[in-house]
Design an enzyme around this catalytic site. Structure first.
Site, PDB file in Angstrom:
ATOM      1  N   ASN A 191     -20.141  15.349  47.527  1.00  0.00           N
ATOM      2  CA  ASN A 191     -20.169  14.379  46.436  1.00  0.00           C
ATOM      3  C   ASN A 191     -19.337  13.183  46.877  1.00  0.00           C
ATOM      4  O   ASN A 191     -18.111  13.227  46.884  1.00  0.00           O
ATOM      5  CB  ASN A 191     -19.595  15.010  45.161  1.00  0.00           C
ATOM      6  CG  ASN A 191     -19.824  14.164  43.926  1.00  0.00           C
ATOM      7  OD1 ASN A 191     -19.937  12.950  44.002  1.00  0.00           O
ATOM      8  ND2 ASN A 191     -19.874  14.809  42.765  1.00  0.00           N
ATOM      9  N   HIS A 235     -25.229   8.535  36.245  1.00  0.00           N
ATOM     10  CA  HIS A 235     -24.622   9.781  35.751  1.00  0.00           C
ATOM     11  C   HIS A 235     -25.701  10.795  35.362  1.00  0.00           C
ATOM     12  O   HIS A 235     -25.459  11.696  34.559  1.00  0.00           O
ATOM     13  CB  HIS A 235     -23.709   9.522  34.541  1.00  0.00           C
ATOM     14  CG  HIS A 235     -22.496   8.715  34.855  1.00  0.00           C
ATOM     15  ND1 HIS A 235     -21.988   7.772  33.976  1.00  0.00           N
ATOM     16  CD2 HIS A 235     -21.683   8.691  35.950  1.00  0.00           C
ATOM     17  CE1 HIS A 235     -20.913   7.210  34.512  1.00  0.00           C
ATOM     18  NE2 HIS A 235     -20.706   7.748  35.715  1.00  0.00           N
ATOM     19  N   GLU A 288     -21.157  18.651  38.158  1.00  0.00           N
ATOM     20  CA  GLU A 288     -22.187  18.011  38.973  1.00  0.00           C
ATOM     21  C   GLU A 288     -22.453  18.786  40.258  1.00  0.00           C
ATOM     22  O   GLU A 288     -23.610  18.909  40.691  1.00  0.00           O
ATOM     23  CB  GLU A 288     -21.766  16.577  39.307  1.00  0.00           C
ATOM     24  CG  GLU A 288     -21.752  15.633  38.124  1.00  0.00           C
ATOM     25  CD  GLU A 288     -21.234  14.261  38.496  1.00  0.00           C
ATOM     26  OE1 GLU A 288     -21.845  13.267  38.079  1.00  0.00           O
ATOM     27  OE2 GLU A 288     -20.210  14.182  39.195  1.00  0.00           O
ATOM     28  N   GLY A 321     -13.770  12.904  32.581  1.00  0.00           N
ATOM     29  CA  GLY A 321     -12.321  12.873  32.440  1.00  0.00           C
ATOM     30  C   GLY A 321     -11.807  12.534  31.057  1.00  0.00           C
ATOM     31  O   GLY A 321     -11.004  13.269  30.472  1.00  0.00           O
ATOM     32  N   GLU A 372     -13.570  14.868  28.189  1.00  0.00           N
ATOM     33  CA  GLU A 372     -13.094  16.251  28.155  1.00  0.00           C
ATOM     34  C   GLU A 372     -11.626  16.368  27.764  1.00  0.00           C
ATOM     35  O   GLU A 372     -11.205  17.401  27.239  1.00  0.00           O
ATOM     36  CB  GLU A 372     -13.289  16.897  29.537  1.00  0.00           C
ATOM     37  CG  GLU A 372     -14.748  17.086  29.930  1.00  0.00           C
ATOM     38  CD  GLU A 372     -14.894  17.618  31.345  1.00  0.00           C
ATOM     39  OE1 GLU A 372     -14.026  18.401  31.789  1.00  0.00           O
ATOM     40  OE2 GLU A 372     -15.884  17.243  32.018  1.00  0.00           O
ATOM     41  N   HIS A 373     -10.841  15.308  28.019  1.00  0.00           N
ATOM     42  CA  HIS A 373      -9.389  15.460  27.902  1.00  0.00           C
ATOM     43  C   HIS A 373      -8.711  14.545  26.882  1.00  0.00           C
ATOM     44  O   HIS A 373      -7.494  14.628  26.720  1.00  0.00           O
ATOM     45  CB  HIS A 373      -8.740  15.234  29.269  1.00  0.00           C
ATOM     46  CG  HIS A 373      -9.224  16.178  30.323  1.00  0.00           C
ATOM     47  ND1 HIS A 373      -9.027  17.546  30.252  1.00  0.00           N
ATOM     48  CD2 HIS A 373      -9.937  15.962  31.459  1.00  0.00           C
ATOM     49  CE1 HIS A 373      -9.579  18.123  31.295  1.00  0.00           C
ATOM     50  NE2 HIS A 373     -10.144  17.190  32.045  1.00  0.00           N
ATOM     51  N   LEU A 389     -17.708  10.014  29.787  1.00  0.00           N
ATOM     52  CA  LEU A 389     -16.612   9.052  29.695  1.00  0.00           C
ATOM     53  C   LEU A 389     -15.575   9.374  30.756  1.00  0.00           C
ATOM     54  O   LEU A 389     -14.748  10.277  30.604  1.00  0.00           O
ATOM     55  CB  LEU A 389     -15.979   9.106  28.296  1.00  0.00           C
ATOM     56  CG  LEU A 389     -16.939   8.953  27.107  1.00  0.00           C
ATOM     57  CD1 LEU A 389     -16.188   9.104  25.787  1.00  0.00           C
ATOM     58  CD2 LEU A 389     -17.666   7.612  27.169  1.00  0.00           C
ATOM     59  N   GLY A 390     -15.628   8.665  31.856  1.00  0.00           N
ATOM     60  CA  GLY A 390     -14.643   8.779  32.919  1.00  0.00           C
ATOM     61  C   GLY A 390     -14.133   7.393  33.243  1.00  0.00           C
ATOM     62  O   GLY A 390     -14.006   6.546  32.355  1.00  0.00           O
ATOM     63  N   ARG A 423     -24.905  14.374  46.431  1.00  0.00           N
ATOM     64  CA  ARG A 423     -25.085  13.468  45.303  1.00  0.00           C
ATOM     65  C   ARG A 423     -25.303  12.068  45.859  1.00  0.00           C
ATOM     66  O   ARG A 423     -24.490  11.543  46.606  1.00  0.00           O
ATOM     67  CB  ARG A 423     -23.850  13.464  44.411  1.00  0.00           C
ATOM     68  CG  ARG A 423     -23.914  12.416  43.300  1.00  0.00           C
ATOM     69  CD  ARG A 423     -22.644  12.384  42.480  1.00  0.00           C
ATOM     70  NE  ARG A 423     -22.650  11.298  41.519  1.00  0.00           N
ATOM     71  CZ  ARG A 423     -21.728  10.333  41.459  1.00  0.00           C
ATOM     72  NH1 ARG A 423     -20.718  10.330  42.316  1.00  0.00           N
ATOM     73  NH2 ARG A 423     -21.804   9.382  40.558  1.00  0.00           N
ATOM     74  N   LYS A 479     -15.815  14.601  48.283  1.00  0.00           N
ATOM     75  CA  LYS A 479     -15.528  15.951  47.812  1.00  0.00           C
ATOM     76  C   LYS A 479     -16.627  16.889  48.285  1.00  0.00           C
ATOM     77  O   LYS A 479     -17.779  16.491  48.432  1.00  0.00           O
ATOM     78  CB  LYS A 479     -15.442  15.971  46.281  1.00  0.00           C
ATOM     79  CG  LYS A 479     -14.284  15.165  45.716  1.00  0.00           C
ATOM     80  CD  LYS A 479     -14.162  15.346  44.216  1.00  0.00           C
ATOM     81  CE  LYS A 479     -15.339  14.741  43.480  1.00  0.00           C
ATOM     82  NZ  LYS A 479     -15.208  14.861  42.011  1.00  0.00           N
ATOM     83  N   ARG A 531     -14.429  -1.644  34.771  1.00  0.00           N
ATOM     84  CA  ARG A 531     -15.681  -2.402  34.699  1.00  0.00           C
ATOM     85  C   ARG A 531     -15.861  -2.966  33.297  1.00  0.00           C
ATOM     86  O   ARG A 531     -15.523  -2.317  32.301  1.00  0.00           O
ATOM     87  CB  ARG A 531     -16.877  -1.501  35.034  1.00  0.00           C
ATOM     88  CG  ARG A 531     -16.924  -1.044  36.465  1.00  0.00           C
ATOM     89  CD  ARG A 531     -18.096  -0.109  36.718  1.00  0.00           C
ATOM     90  NE  ARG A 531     -17.658   1.088  37.418  1.00  0.00           N
ATOM     91  CZ  ARG A 531     -18.405   2.167  37.579  1.00  0.00           C
ATOM     92  NH1 ARG A 531     -19.627   2.220  37.080  1.00  0.00           N
ATOM     93  NH2 ARG A 531     -17.932   3.212  38.232  1.00  0.00           N
TER      94      ARG A 531
END
Length: 405
Positions: free
Chosen positions: A7, A187, A391, A338, A341-342, A216-217, A99, A14, A248
């Site tokens: 990825n 995404h 992913e 990110g 989720e958090h 939403l990251g 990816r 990664k 962005r």
């Protein structure tokens, strides 16, 4: 079947290794046997290598050299060497999945990588300059390290190939269509995974659900999903359109850009940097592109940070409203990545605008770090799910399906 997944990002690569039985895919994502990551510092010749295995072995090294392909190859060698060894030799790997952010109009489904596929990935690099070239580097590193192993490209744009023309075509001159200027969406791997996972969690048929997935990251996008297909999304020709993001801008009046080019001595390059790196939460707050750091600044009385978060929520709520119109209703609202989720604060704020629809978030569940859980109240008309997007596992699944076919 041993499946290696890469990825690629602009400053990292990664990777993880899955082992899957040949006869059937597991219902939920298994833990990878091995996970590796290369982080590149601003000094392009230095790389930080981080590796961990399912049994707890770890490695952390700094290595030097000019070739990013060499850095990735070194990370891959840790699969079969030293304390992080999980296989005897790299030839045990059956397939490698990548990816790839942009597949343009050429590739709407996962594809086995050939020279033609590599050329297409390179051709679309001008629309995903931070990601497609990095994906190519990963593909070449695998060729260097594993030789003739089958490689598969899984495209982030592929899931959105089902957008109807009314949503995909921009209201510019008709000639844009022939030039490939259209909404591609991004995404897609995450949105597709989360829609399927949502159906599993709820015990529902995906084809019966109307979902909005909120990824939403640092990058942010929404997708309206009906009958398991993407019918609308916020990102467009590039990943810059749509919601306000970490650094962005998201959508702005194009007249602003014409104005800056004419009267403020901006170049295309400086506009690109401003819109992608110096806007969004970072540009407005002056503090950070990260939601937690912006919230810390708000707690200290920083007006710009408060303005930035208010704008972020406003654009998120507006985007959800637009997706609602495309779906003509809503069964499930999903938060992932990110921030999704958090950040219970962002989830709470996003949902508050839609209480008039009978959408009710359970504040207590929302605060309890939910993972793959429904955080709506029992009487809510809409289920609200927090899903850990995977992913890498979604890419591994696509590789498995492709080889089985």
């Amino acid at each position: 079947m041993k499946i290696l997944v890469l990825n690629a990002g602009s400053s990292s690569q990664k990777s993880c290794l899955y082992e899957i039985a040949d006869e059937a895919l597991p219902k939920e994502a298994p833990q990878p046997l091995w996970e590796g990551k290369v982080n590149w510092t601003q000094d392009r010749g230095v790389a930080e290598i981080e590796v961990k295995t399912a049994i707890g072995a770890t490695l952390h090294e700094s290595i030097y050299g000019d070739s990013r392909r060499a850095h990735v190859a070194y990370m891959l060698y840790t699969l079969s060497r030293g304390a992080t060894k999980v296989i005897n030799q790299l030839s045990e790997i059956d397939v490698v999945g990548h990816r790839v952010v942009h597949g343009g109009q050429d590739y709407r489904e996962p594809a086995i990588i050939t020279e033609d596929v590599k050329k297409a990935i390179a051709r679309w690099s001008n629309l995903a300059p931070a990601h497609n070239p990095a994906a190519l580097e990963g593909i070449e590193a695998i060729e260097q390290s594993l030789g003739e192993v089958t490689q598969v490209a899984v495209f982030d744009t592929g899931f959105h190939a089902t957008l109807p023309d009314a949503a995909a075509i921009y209201p510019g001159p008709y000639e844009w269509i022939d030039q490939g200027i259209r909404r591609y969406g991004f995404h897609g791997i995450s949105h597709q995974y989360c829609s399927r996972r949502a159906a599993d969690i709820l015990g529902r048929d995906l084809a019966s659900l109307r979902l909005i997935a909120c990824h939403l990251g640092n990058g942010c996008s929404l997708a309206a999903i009906k009958d398991g297909r993407s019918i609308d999304t916020t990102m467009g020709f590039t990943p810059l359109e749509g919601l306000m993001m970490g650094s962005r801008s998201g959508s702005v009046d194009p007249g602003i850009l014409i104005y800056l080019l004419r009267y403020s001595n901006y170049s295309a390059e400086s506009l690109d940097y401003m819109l992608n790196k110096a806007s969004g939460l970072r540009g407005i707050s002056g503090v950070s592109s990260d939601v937690p750091k912006v919230m810390e600044a708000i707690a200290q009385g920083n007006y710009r940070a408060k303005l930035a978060l208010d704008m972020y929520v406003h654009h998120l709520q507006s985007g959800i409203g637009a997706m609602l119109a495309s779906l003509r209703g809503l069964d499930v609202l999903v938060f992932t990545a990110g921030v999704g989720e958090h950040s219970p604060e962002i989830r709470q704020a996003a949902c508050e605008a839609f209480e008039f629809l009978g959408l009710k978030i359970d504040s207590q569940k929302n605060q309890q770090q939910p993972v793959d859980e429904d955080i709506a109240t029992p009487d809510s008309t809409v289920r609200i799910l927090v899903i850990h997007t995977q992913e890498d596992w979604a890419i591994a699944q696509q590789c498995w399906y492709l080889l089985k076919r």
